[in-house]
Design an enzyme around this catalytic site. Structure first.
Site, PDB file in Angstrom:
ATOM      1  N   ASN A  83      -6.151  -2.082   1.713  1.00 20.17           N
ATOM      2  CA  ASN A  83      -6.152  -3.528   1.881  1.00 20.17           C
ATOM      3  C   ASN A  83      -7.590  -4.018   1.963  1.00 20.17           C
ATOM      4  O   ASN A  83      -8.457  -3.329   2.517  1.00 20.17           O
ATOM      5  CB  ASN A  83      -5.423  -3.931   3.168  1.00 20.17           C
ATOM      6  CG  ASN A  83      -3.917  -3.816   3.048  1.00 20.17           C
ATOM      7  OD1 ASN A  83      -3.361  -3.807   1.966  1.00 20.17           O
ATOM      8  ND2 ASN A  83      -3.250  -3.723   4.193  1.00 20.17           N
ATOM      9  N   ARG A 130       0.830  -1.221   0.000  1.00 12.96           N
ATOM     10  CA  ARG A 130       0.000   0.000   0.000  1.00 12.96           C
ATOM     11  C   ARG A 130       0.852   1.253   0.000  1.00 12.96           C
ATOM     12  O   ARG A 130       0.623   2.170  -0.791  1.00 12.96           O
ATOM     13  CB  ARG A 130      -0.915   0.047   1.229  1.00 12.96           C
ATOM     14  CG  ARG A 130      -2.286  -0.502   1.018  1.00 12.96           C
ATOM     15  CD  ARG A 130      -3.140  -0.284   2.228  1.00 12.96           C
ATOM     16  NE  ARG A 130      -2.405  -0.559   3.459  1.00 12.96           N
ATOM     17  CZ  ARG A 130      -2.795  -0.229   4.669  1.00 12.96           C
ATOM     18  NH1 ARG A 130      -3.926   0.401   4.851  1.00 12.96           N
ATOM     19  NH2 ARG A 130      -2.083  -0.528   5.723  1.00 12.96           N
TER      20      ARG A 130
END
Length: 101
Positions: free
Chosen positions: A48, A30
């Site tokens: 996520n 991320r």
């Protein structure tokens, strides 16, 4: 003043909705996605998912989004990307890139 140049640049803006699977959580995927997207001046977000995938949205010009999608197939060094699913959607004119939780 002729607005055709701004019209053509707007027409070149695309939106890619991406789902990345593999070992992509707990490896900095991320954060690295956000860093890369911001470096490329893309707009959108990354987060996520509970099923261990990473979901992202990228808005920008066609060539830059394509470069970001190539990066998604590799990710950061610790990632192991199995699959990148891409769906193209209508751009919404996002203003920044964010990491969502």
């Amino acid at each position: 003043m002729n607005s055709s140049s701004s019209d053509s640049s707007q027409a070149n803006i695309i939106r890619a909705h991406v789902f990345v699977s593999g070992r992509v959580q707990g490896v900095g995927y991320r954060a690295a996605t956000a860093d890369t997207a911001q470096l490329l001046k893309l707009k959108g977000w990354v987060r996520n998912l509970r099923d261990r995938r990473v979901e992202a949205m990228f808005e920008g010009d066609r060539a830059t989004v394509a470069e970001m999608l190539r990066w998604c197939h590799e990710g950061p060094p610790a990632a192991v990307v199995d699959q990148v699913e891409v769906n193209y959607e209508t751009p919404e004119g996002l203003k920044e890139f964010q990491v969502l939780v």
